[in-house]
Design an enzyme around this catalytic site. Structure first.
Site, PDB file in Angstrom:
ATOM      1  N   HIS A  73      -0.085   1.283 -10.627  1.00 20.44           N
ATOM      2  CA  HIS A  73      -0.908   0.355  -9.844  1.00 20.44           C
ATOM      3  C   HIS A  73      -1.611  -0.664 -10.752  1.00 20.44           C
ATOM      4  CE1 HIS A  73      -3.331  -0.089  -5.844  1.00 20.44           C
ATOM      5  NE2 HIS A  73      -2.920  -1.260  -6.331  1.00 20.44           N
ATOM      6  N   ARG A  90       0.854  -1.188   0.000  1.00 21.78           N
ATOM      7  CA  ARG A  90       0.000   0.000   0.000  1.00 21.78           C
ATOM      8  C   ARG A  90       0.888   1.237   0.000  1.00 21.78           C
ATOM      9  NH1 ARG A  90      -3.564  -2.172  -2.021  1.00 21.78           N
ATOM     10  NH2 ARG A  90      -5.737  -2.394  -1.360  1.00 21.78           N
ATOM     11  N   GLU A 115      -3.334   8.330  -5.689  1.00 24.06           N
ATOM     12  CA  GLU A 115      -3.538   7.649  -6.964  1.00 24.06           C
ATOM     13  C   GLU A 115      -4.794   8.189  -7.637  1.00 24.06           C
ATOM     14  OE1 GLU A 115      -3.440   3.413  -6.575  1.00 24.06           O
ATOM     15  OE2 GLU A 115      -1.476   3.409  -5.605  1.00 24.06           O
TER      16      GLU A 115
END
Length: 318
Positions: A279, A231, A260
């Protein structure tokens, strides 16, 4: 006897995988009102892709929630106080995406060891630029968070001849053939000092937020590379950018970030010693199918009264 229930699929996306639920009694919705017809029924909530606030509202409006399942492995966007305090079991998608994240971690290690960036830059410039590369055999990887993703990393780097260290709150009693030495969280700095590569695969909890910051970067070798597949906020990004810019560490391979999407103009886009993945390191062609197949198997187990897999310790957040 089968346990009768309705699956409430809380989602913001109209993914084709939702059609795989056709044999289950289910409702797909984006907002709480979409599920009003089932508020008095025994329900299972599938958090497929939804903001935490919407999930929380659906949870509150339903009078008989039997189980909540999160498509994702990370739960920082799923957990809320009432769910944590309840007796409702929570499961997640841990293990569904781990193999690809293990592959990304190995790829990032090789990217820096062989300096693929320099090779590509020279190729694009039409230059014949010979240089020395590193062998990863004999180098040391430290895995910060030895859960399912951490094990997937260890399974790939151990056969490459690397020494593998792992940070884990409770080390196993018996020997782990993939791990040369376990460390407890209070010994993190000692482990980091030994590492050529540091793979961060922790969930995000209040305890792990900014667990890797200035002090931790100062403990690393100047030749160390940090890889984050857990994370984003586990790493203090401002501290990491300072360490990367000052060449305090060699580089970083990142699939997750504090914000993000990473906003335009962020310095990490421009840093030559950063490998940046938006990601998507676990976004294989089949990842959503795998996630739904896992839920369907979980639902079968639940319907038959069998133990669920991936039951989360809600107070710990993983």
């Amino acid at each position: 006897m089968s346990i009768e229930h309705t699956v409430l699929v809380v989602t913001q996306d109209n993914d084709p995988q939702l059609s795989m639920l056709k044999d289950l009694r289910h409702i797909v919705g984006r907002k709480p009102d979409d599920f009003s017809s089932a508020v008095n029924d025994p329900v299972v909530i599938l958090a497929w892709s939804t903001p935490r606030a919407v999930l929380r509202d659906v949870f509150h409006m339903c009078k008989d929630v039997r189980w909540v399942h999160s498509r994702s492995a990370g739960l920082d966007n799923v957990l809320f106080p009432e769910l944590v305090a309840s007796n409702v079991p929570l499961t997640n998608g841990s293990g569904v995406f781990s193999q690809s994240l293990g592959e990304f971690s190995l790829a990032a290690i090789l990217y820096f060891a062989k300096d693929f960036r320099r090779m590509i830059r020279s190729q694009m410039a039409g230059e014949w630029d010979q240089f020395d590369v590193e062998e990863i055999s004999g180098q040391t990887v430290g895995i910060v968070g030895y859960g399912d993703i951490g094990r997937a990393v260890a399974k790939r780097v151990h056969p490459m001849g690397m020494t593998v260290l792992a940070l884990k709150r409770h080390a196993p009693e018996g020997a782990d053939p993939l791990i040369d030495q376990f460390y407890k969280p209070e010994d993190l700095l000692a482990m980091l000092a030994r590492c050529d590569y540091v793979v961060v695969s922790l969930p995000l909890t209040p305890e792990t937020h900014h667990m890797i910051s200035d002090k931790e970067f100062a403990a690393m070798k100047p030749t160390a590379v940090v890889i984050n597949v857990g994370r984003g906020p586990v790493i203090d990004e401002a501290a990491m950018v300072r360490a990367l810019t000052a060449k305090q560490i060699k580089g970083a391979g990142l699939d997750v970030f504090e914000r993000e999407p990473l906003p335009p103009g962020d310095p990490m886009y421009r840093l030559e010693n950063v490998l940046l993945s938006p990601h998507c390191a676990d976004h294989t062609k089949d990842w959503l199918n795998q996630a739904m197949r896992f839920f369907l198997e979980q639902d079968r187990r639940f319907s038959n009264g069998e133990p669920l897999e991936n039951v989360v310790n809600k107070s710990l957040g993983y």
